[in-house]
Design a protein around this motif. Structure first.
Motif, PDB file in Angstrom:
ATOM      1  N   CYS A 151       5.324   3.834  10.026  1.00 32.39           N
ATOM      2  CA  CYS A 151       5.204   4.156   8.614  1.00 32.39           C
ATOM      3  C   CYS A 151       6.538   4.642   8.042  1.00 32.39           C
ATOM      4  CB  CYS A 151       4.176   5.260   8.482  1.00 32.39           C
ATOM      5  SG  CYS A 151       3.002   4.979   7.201  1.00 32.39           S
ATOM      6  N   LEU A 182       1.062   4.118  -2.915  1.00 32.61           N
ATOM      7  CA  LEU A 182       0.795   5.535  -2.661  1.00 32.61           C
ATOM      8  C   LEU A 182       1.959   6.404  -3.082  1.00 32.61           C
ATOM      9  CD1 LEU A 182      -0.917   5.193   0.835  1.00 32.61           C
ATOM     10  CD2 LEU A 182      -2.017   5.968  -1.265  1.00 32.61           C
ATOM     11  N   LEU A 242       3.645  12.795  -0.107  1.00 31.11           N
ATOM     12  CA  LEU A 242       2.788  12.508   1.033  1.00 31.11           C
ATOM     13  C   LEU A 242       3.647  12.425   2.289  1.00 31.11           C
ATOM     14  CD1 LEU A 242       0.568   9.780  -0.660  1.00 31.11           C
ATOM     15  CD2 LEU A 242      -0.195  12.033   0.089  1.00 31.11           C
ATOM     16  N   HIS A 256       0.827  -1.192   0.000  1.00 30.98           N
ATOM     17  CA  HIS A 256       0.000   0.000   0.000  1.00 30.98           C
ATOM     18  C   HIS A 256       0.873   1.259   0.000  1.00 30.98           C
ATOM     19  CE1 HIS A 256      -4.033   1.746   1.701  1.00 30.98           C
ATOM     20  NE2 HIS A 256      -3.606   2.394   0.641  1.00 30.98           N
ATOM     21  N   GLN A 264       0.182  11.633   6.600  1.00 35.85           N
ATOM     22  CA  GLN A 264      -0.839  11.344   5.588  1.00 35.85           C
ATOM     23  C   GLN A 264      -0.816   9.875   5.190  1.00 35.85           C
ATOM     24  OE1 GLN A 264       0.729  14.343   2.878  1.00 35.85           O
ATOM     25  NE2 GLN A 264      -1.226  15.416   2.909  1.00 35.85           N
ATOM     26  N   LEU A 265       0.389   9.343   4.984  1.00 37.33           N
ATOM     27  CA  LEU A 265       0.507   7.932   4.644  1.00 37.33           C
ATOM     28  C   LEU A 265      -0.060   7.077   5.762  1.00 37.33           C
ATOM     29  CD1 LEU A 265       4.110   8.025   3.172  1.00 37.33           C
ATOM     30  CD2 LEU A 265       2.038   7.436   1.915  1.00 37.33           C
ATOM     31  N   GLU A 294      -2.383   7.629   8.007  1.00 41.33           N
ATOM     32  CA  GLU A 294      -3.833   7.491   8.118  1.00 41.33           C
ATOM     33  C   GLU A 294      -4.413   6.700   6.944  1.00 41.33           C
ATOM     34  OE1 GLU A 294      -5.099  11.982   6.561  1.00 41.33           O
ATOM     35  OE2 GLU A 294      -5.014  11.551   8.719  1.00 41.33           O
ATOM     36  N   ARG A 295      -3.743   6.767   5.784  1.00 39.89           N
ATOM     37  CA  ARG A 295      -4.251   6.011   4.629  1.00 39.89           C
ATOM     38  C   ARG A 295      -4.029   4.505   4.784  1.00 39.89           C
ATOM     39  NH1 ARG A 295      -3.381  10.833   2.671  1.00 39.89           N
ATOM     40  NH2 ARG A 295      -4.350  11.686   0.802  1.00 39.89           N
ATOM     41  N   VAL A 296      -2.925   4.120   5.409  1.00 40.90           N
ATOM     42  CA  VAL A 296      -2.665   2.685   5.523  1.00 40.90           C
ATOM     43  C   VAL A 296      -3.094   2.137   6.877  1.00 40.90           C
ATOM     44  CG1 VAL A 296      -0.706   2.904   3.948  1.00 40.90           C
ATOM     45  CG2 VAL A 296      -0.301   2.876   6.404  1.00 40.90           C
TER      46      VAL A 296
END
Lengths: 162, 162
Positions: free
Chosen positions: A37, A14, A21, A10, A25-26, A28-30
């Motif tokens: 992260c 991204l 990013l 993922h 930001q990364l 919260e997306r993953v």
DNA sequence: AAAAATATTGGCATGTCCTGCCAATATGGG
DNA sequence: CCCATATTGGCAGGACATGCCAATATTTTT
């Protein structure tokens, strides 16, 4: 070498789309917090699964709207000549990409220039190379899809850490 | 629209190679201080000469070592069929790039997959499209030059701010 | 199945970098 | 030569990344 889990994939997906990013930001997306992260990304860099980060420029807006695909066939294939050809090609800034390919031709190149005049200059230069036999130009009329991201569904890292 | 001066070109060239350079690093390389440097970059982004920033992945290390160049010819060229073909291609993640080209074929595509098996799956899928006539595969044996940076010597921005 | 060893996580403190502003300088036109 | 405009360099405030730690999850061993 460690396998890629769902989150690694993922993250790679991204970052292929947007390398700017932030860890937050990364995260919260993953579905992770920022620090693991960041650490995963650093590991992906150290494993060199992420090769580098680059800015992608707009050819059209830069007035470099002419893309040409060029098939090249050599007349002689002695090692020295092949290497000389590849070195020459690697040094030409108009050459965006060059692969040896199977089939009727030896190489497929992608050339970018401002206009036909610039392209002609390049072809002339190429044809001064003595080992070049055939040059076959195919002009790109329109880009349907450009610089797509890699499909990571089947990706699994090789343990080649050279 | 403003023309590109020597410094703008230099910045674009540097960011094409490494998008992670800081304003300070860029500044000392182009001979300016960090703030005008950052401002110039922001302008290049707003003019969309810089399209985006992306992470470049290593296909080999990801186990995606098979690159194939595919020439496609359609049998019928009605608008609806052409659009359907292009939409299908744009949706296929294995397709990294697709251009309409001059010459004997209609399209040139670049495909990346893990192995021949994966490639075959994709070709099968492509050939289910009814408007596809000829599919001609050329396998990439070795990359001589990959994802080269654009040559900015002849670049000058078009005033197309759409 | 229990316990130990290992790997991974989340949060915090520190330092770096980016952003927005200012006055000072350079550039170009009348 | 002078004025209008654009560009520069530096600084202050805030955002972000990095390195560390204890806590948790996972895997291996016995």
């Amino acid at each position: 070498m460690k396998k890629l889990d769902r989150i690694d994939r993922h993250l790679l997906a991204l970052l292929q789309q947007d390398a700017r990013l932030t860890s937050h930001q990364l995260a919260e997306r993953v579905g992770l917090s920022p620090s693991p992260c960041a650490r995963r990304i650093r590991r992906l860099e150290q494993q060199r699964l992420i090769q580098r980060y680059r800015a992608e420029l707009d050819r059209e807006r830069l007035g470099l709207g002419l893309t040409v695909f060029v098939h090249v066939k050599l007349s002689r294939h002695q090692d020295a000549l092949v290497e000389a050809f590849e070195a020459a090609v690697a040094d030409m800034p108009e050459v965006i990409e060059c692969h040896t390919v199977s089939g009727a031709f030896d190489y497929l190149l992608q050339i970018v220039s401002a206009d036909l005049k610039g392209y002609e200059r390049w072809v002339r230069q190429l044809q001064t190379l003595p080992m070049v036999n055939t040059v076959d130009s195919s002009f790109a009329i329109r880009a349907v899809k450009r610089a797509g991201a890699l499909d990571l569904r089947d990706a699994r890292p090789t343990d080649d850490d050279s």
